[in-house]
Design a protein around this motif. Structure first.
Motif, PDB file in Angstrom:
ATOM      1  N   LEU A   1       0.824  -1.208   0.000  1.00  0.00           N
ATOM      2  CA  LEU A   1       0.000   0.000   0.000  1.00  0.00           C
ATOM      3  C   LEU A   1       0.861   1.262   0.000  1.00  0.00           C
ATOM      4  O   LEU A   1       0.520   2.251  -0.666  1.00  0.00           O
ATOM      5  N   VAL A   2       1.965   1.245   0.721  1.00  0.00           N
ATOM      6  CA  VAL A   2       2.888   2.386   0.696  1.00  0.00           C
ATOM      7  C   VAL A   2       3.466   2.562  -0.702  1.00  0.00           C
ATOM      8  O   VAL A   2       3.558   3.686  -1.234  1.00  0.00           O
ATOM      9  N   GLU A   3       3.850   1.449  -1.297  1.00  0.00           N
ATOM     10  CA  GLU A   3       4.389   1.454  -2.652  1.00  0.00           C
ATOM     11  C   GLU A   3       3.360   2.016  -3.637  1.00  0.00           C
ATOM     12  O   GLU A   3       3.681   2.884  -4.479  1.00  0.00           O
ATOM     13  N   LEU A   4       2.125   1.559  -3.528  1.00  0.00           N
ATOM     14  CA  LEU A   4       1.062   2.022  -4.414  1.00  0.00           C
ATOM     15  C   LEU A   4       0.805   3.509  -4.218  1.00  0.00           C
ATOM     16  O   LEU A   4       0.657   4.270  -5.192  1.00  0.00           O
ATOM     17  N   ARG A   5       0.765   3.954  -2.963  1.00  0.00           N
ATOM     18  CA  ARG A   5       0.572   5.377  -2.678  1.00  0.00           C
ATOM     19  C   ARG A   5       1.696   6.218  -3.266  1.00  0.00           C
ATOM     20  O   ARG A   5       1.446   7.224  -3.953  1.00  0.00           O
ATOM     21  N   ASP A   6       2.934   5.812  -3.010  1.00  0.00           N
ATOM     22  CA  ASP A   6       4.065   6.635  -3.443  1.00  0.00           C
ATOM     23  C   ASP A   6       4.157   6.700  -4.965  1.00  0.00           C
ATOM     24  O   ASP A   6       4.413   7.778  -5.530  1.00  0.00           O
ATOM     25  N   GLU A   7       3.955   5.575  -5.642  1.00  0.00           N
ATOM     26  CA  GLU A   7       4.024   5.565  -7.100  1.00  0.00           C
ATOM     27  C   GLU A   7       2.880   6.375  -7.712  1.00  0.00           C
ATOM     28  O   GLU A   7       3.047   7.014  -8.756  1.00  0.00           O
ATOM     29  N   THR A   8       1.720   6.341  -7.049  1.00  0.00           N
ATOM     30  CA  THR A   8       0.583   7.126  -7.541  1.00  0.00           C
ATOM     31  C   THR A   8       0.827   8.611  -7.342  1.00  0.00           C
ATOM     32  O   THR A   8       0.637   9.423  -8.263  1.00  0.00           O
ATOM     33  N   TRP A   9       1.248   8.982  -6.165  1.00  0.00           N
ATOM     34  CA  TRP A   9       1.366  10.402  -5.856  1.00  0.00           C
ATOM     35  C   TRP A   9       2.490  11.083  -6.624  1.00  0.00           C
ATOM     36  O   TRP A   9       2.367  12.255  -7.012  1.00  0.00           O
ATOM     37  N   VAL A  10       3.593  10.372  -6.886  1.00  0.00           N
ATOM     38  CA  VAL A  10       4.673  11.013  -7.628  1.00  0.00           C
ATOM     39  C   VAL A  10       4.232  11.297  -9.063  1.00  0.00           C
ATOM     40  O   VAL A  10       4.646  12.305  -9.672  1.00  0.00           O
ATOM     41  N   ARG A  11       3.365  10.449  -9.592  1.00  0.00           N
ATOM     42  CA  ARG A  11       2.853  10.681 -10.941  1.00  0.00           C
ATOM     43  C   ARG A  11       1.781  11.769 -10.935  1.00  0.00           C
ATOM     44  O   ARG A  11       1.698  12.568 -11.877  1.00  0.00           O
ATOM     45  N   ARG A  12       0.971  11.811  -9.901  1.00  0.00           N
ATOM     46  CA  ARG A  12      -0.027  12.868  -9.817  1.00  0.00           C
ATOM     47  C   ARG A  12       0.640  14.232  -9.656  1.00  0.00           C
ATOM     48  O   ARG A  12       0.138  15.239 -10.149  1.00  0.00           O
ATOM     49  N   ASP A  13       1.782  14.268  -8.996  1.00  0.00           N
ATOM     50  CA  ASP A  13       2.515  15.527  -8.856  1.00  0.00           C
ATOM     51  C   ASP A  13       2.991  16.054 -10.213  1.00  0.00           C
ATOM     52  O   ASP A  13       3.222  17.253 -10.373  1.00  0.00           O
ATOM     53  N   SER A  14       3.147  15.159 -11.185  1.00  0.00           N
ATOM     54  CA  SER A  14       3.578  15.582 -12.521  1.00  0.00           C
ATOM     55  C   SER A  14       2.384  15.858 -13.433  1.00  0.00           C
ATOM     56  O   SER A  14       2.562  16.082 -14.628  1.00  0.00           O
ATOM     57  N   ALA A  15       1.173  15.802 -12.857  1.00  0.00           N
ATOM     58  CA  ALA A  15      -0.061  16.140 -13.572  1.00  0.00           C
ATOM     59  C   ALA A  15      -0.376  15.186 -14.717  1.00  0.00           C
ATOM     60  O   ALA A  15      -1.003  15.559 -15.705  1.00  0.00           O
ATOM     61  N   MET A  16       0.067  13.930 -14.601  1.00  0.00           N
ATOM     62  CA  MET A  16      -0.283  12.931 -15.613  1.00  0.00           C
ATOM     63  C   MET A  16      -1.769  12.603 -15.521  1.00  0.00           C
ATOM     64  O   MET A  16      -2.349  12.625 -14.432  1.00  0.00           O
ATOM     65  N   PRO A  17      -2.432  12.281 -16.636  1.00  0.00           N
ATOM     66  CA  PRO A  17      -3.829  11.840 -16.578  1.00  0.00           C
ATOM     67  C   PRO A  17      -3.959  10.568 -15.743  1.00  0.00           C
ATOM     68  O   PRO A  17      -3.055   9.724 -15.729  1.00  0.00           O
ATOM     69  N   GLU A  18      -5.084  10.438 -15.049  1.00  0.00           N
ATOM     70  CA  GLU A  18      -5.265   9.288 -14.161  1.00  0.00           C
ATOM     71  C   GLU A  18      -5.183   7.964 -14.923  1.00  0.00           C
ATOM     72  O   GLU A  18      -4.645   6.980 -14.402  1.00  0.00           O
ATOM     73  N   GLU A  19      -5.671   7.924 -16.162  1.00  0.00           N
ATOM     74  CA  GLU A  19      -5.617   6.682 -16.938  1.00  0.00           C
ATOM     75  C   GLU A  19      -4.170   6.263 -17.199  1.00  0.00           C
ATOM     76  O   GLU A  19      -3.827   5.075 -17.154  1.00  0.00           O
ATOM     77  N   THR A  20      -3.316   7.253 -17.467  1.00  0.00           N
ATOM     78  CA  THR A  20      -1.903   6.961 -17.696  1.00  0.00           C
ATOM     79  C   THR A  20      -1.233   6.508 -16.407  1.00  0.00           C
ATOM     80  O   THR A  20      -0.417   5.573 -16.404  1.00  0.00           O
ATOM     81  N   VAL A  21      -1.573   7.180 -15.314  1.00  0.00           N
ATOM     82  CA  VAL A  21      -1.045   6.780 -14.006  1.00  0.00           C
ATOM     83  C   VAL A  21      -1.394   5.328 -13.716  1.00  0.00           C
ATOM     84  O   VAL A  21      -0.542   4.521 -13.328  1.00  0.00           O
ATOM     85  N   ALA A  22      -2.664   4.967 -13.909  1.00  0.00           N
ATOM     86  CA  ALA A  22      -3.119   3.609 -13.603  1.00  0.00           C
ATOM     87  C   ALA A  22      -2.408   2.587 -14.473  1.00  0.00           C
ATOM     88  O   ALA A  22      -1.977   1.535 -13.984  1.00  0.00           O
ATOM     89  N   ALA A  23      -2.272   2.858 -15.768  1.00  0.00           N
ATOM     90  CA  ALA A  23      -1.633   1.908 -16.675  1.00  0.00           C
ATOM     91  C   ALA A  23      -0.168   1.684 -16.305  1.00  0.00           C
ATOM     92  O   ALA A  23       0.315   0.543 -16.280  1.00  0.00           O
TER      93      ALA A  23
END
Length: 295
Positions: free
Chosen positions: A239-261
């Motif tokens: 869960l920490v891994e999932l949070r950190d990988e998600t948030w670092v991508r959200r900080d770069s303003a990537m679309p959520e679909e790209t983040v998820a893929a």
């Protein structure tokens, strides 16, 4: 094809003196069902999906109890854990935390409808299922005296659901987590906006940190093989891994679909033997929302 979600009584495992688990055998929508005994009573934890599974569990429990009083609790309100509780009416006292009782009354019918659409095997097991009403509720902690053994029920606060509850057997160091932990599979995120957004990945991490601090000897997950504290650590670390990988991508303003893929591919690469990768995207969606909300 989905295997029939049937509680199988063939391989009941003894965890300690007067504590047994009916393992889920890694069948989807079948929980681990645990029975904990004392000199005067037996507590059943979780029912299986629907009335027929619950009837099997009840019959086993009555044979196991040999005249001792029966109690029932459920780790959270989701159908494979709680939607057989009405079968126990008159035979057992049904006890849960108040928030879980609220989940049953406010979310239960929606989840019943949703699960009935998951295929014919699931719909068949849910024939005649009704939303149960607990006999007793508590707020934060409840100590249940079974006779010579006290079992502790504890509301954890919002994580996998709003009404999550863990059950501990202090004299044996046993912890029952419900779906706060599953073995060898990606964590289940019931993230279904706008209908249900109660799951919190951030709070879930905090709950697992607190459970790890208790240093349980045996951990019974909601699904998958019984383990020890390392199972909790593995889920927490994911869960920490999932949070950190998600948030670092959200900080770069990537679309959520790209983040998820991107994250789905990364997590499957890091955990190639884990089951149910379809939950990764829902976890990303939840954590994106928590990032946006400043969690």
């Amino acid at each position: 094809m989905l295997e029939d979600p049937i509680v199988n009584l063939a391989d009941v495992q003894e965890l300690a003196r007067d504590v047994v688990v009916i393992p889920n055998r890694n069948v989807d929508l079948v929980p681990n069902v645990t029975l904990i005994g004392g000199t005067g009573a037996v507590l059943v934890v979780d029912t299986g999906l629907g009335p027929r599974n619950a009837q099997r569990v009840l019959e086993f429990a009555e044979q196991y109890a040999r005249g001792r009083r029966l109690y029932l609790t459920t780790t959270h309100f989701h159908p494979e854990h709680a939607f057989g509780a009405d079968v126990f009416a008159g035979a057992a006292t049904y006890l849960v935390n108040q928030v879980q009782a609220d989940d049953l009354s406010t979310r239960g019918e929606g989840y019943l409808s949703m699960f009935r659409q998951l295929g014919e095997p699931v719909a068949r097991e849910l024939e005649g299922a009704t939303i149960p009403t607990p006999d007793l509720t508590y707020d934060e902690t409840y100590e249940l005296d079974l006779g010579g053994r006290t079992v502790v029920l504890r509301a954890t606060g919002r994580a996998h659901s709003k009404g999550d509850q863990v059950v501990t057997v202090p004299d044996e160091g046993i912890l029952l987590t419900g779906d706060l932990a599953e073995a060898d599979q990606f964590a289940i995120f019931p993230w279904f906006p706008p209908y249900d957004v109660d799951v919190s990945g951030v709070r879930w991490i905090g709950v697992l940190d607190r459970l790890l601090a208790d240093r349980p000897r045996v951990v019974v997950p909601g699904h998958g093989d019984v383990g020890d504290a390392r199972l909790l650590a593995e889920v927490r670390d994911y869960l920490v891994e999932l949070r950190d990988e998600t948030w670092v991508r959200r900080d770069s303003a990537m679309p959520e679909e790209t983040v998820a893929a991107e994250i789905r591919a990364l997590m499957i690469e890091r955990h190639p033997d884990w089951r149910l990768p379809e939950w990764i995207d829902r976890g990303v969606g939840c954590l994106c929302a928590e990032h946006a909300g400043g969690a």
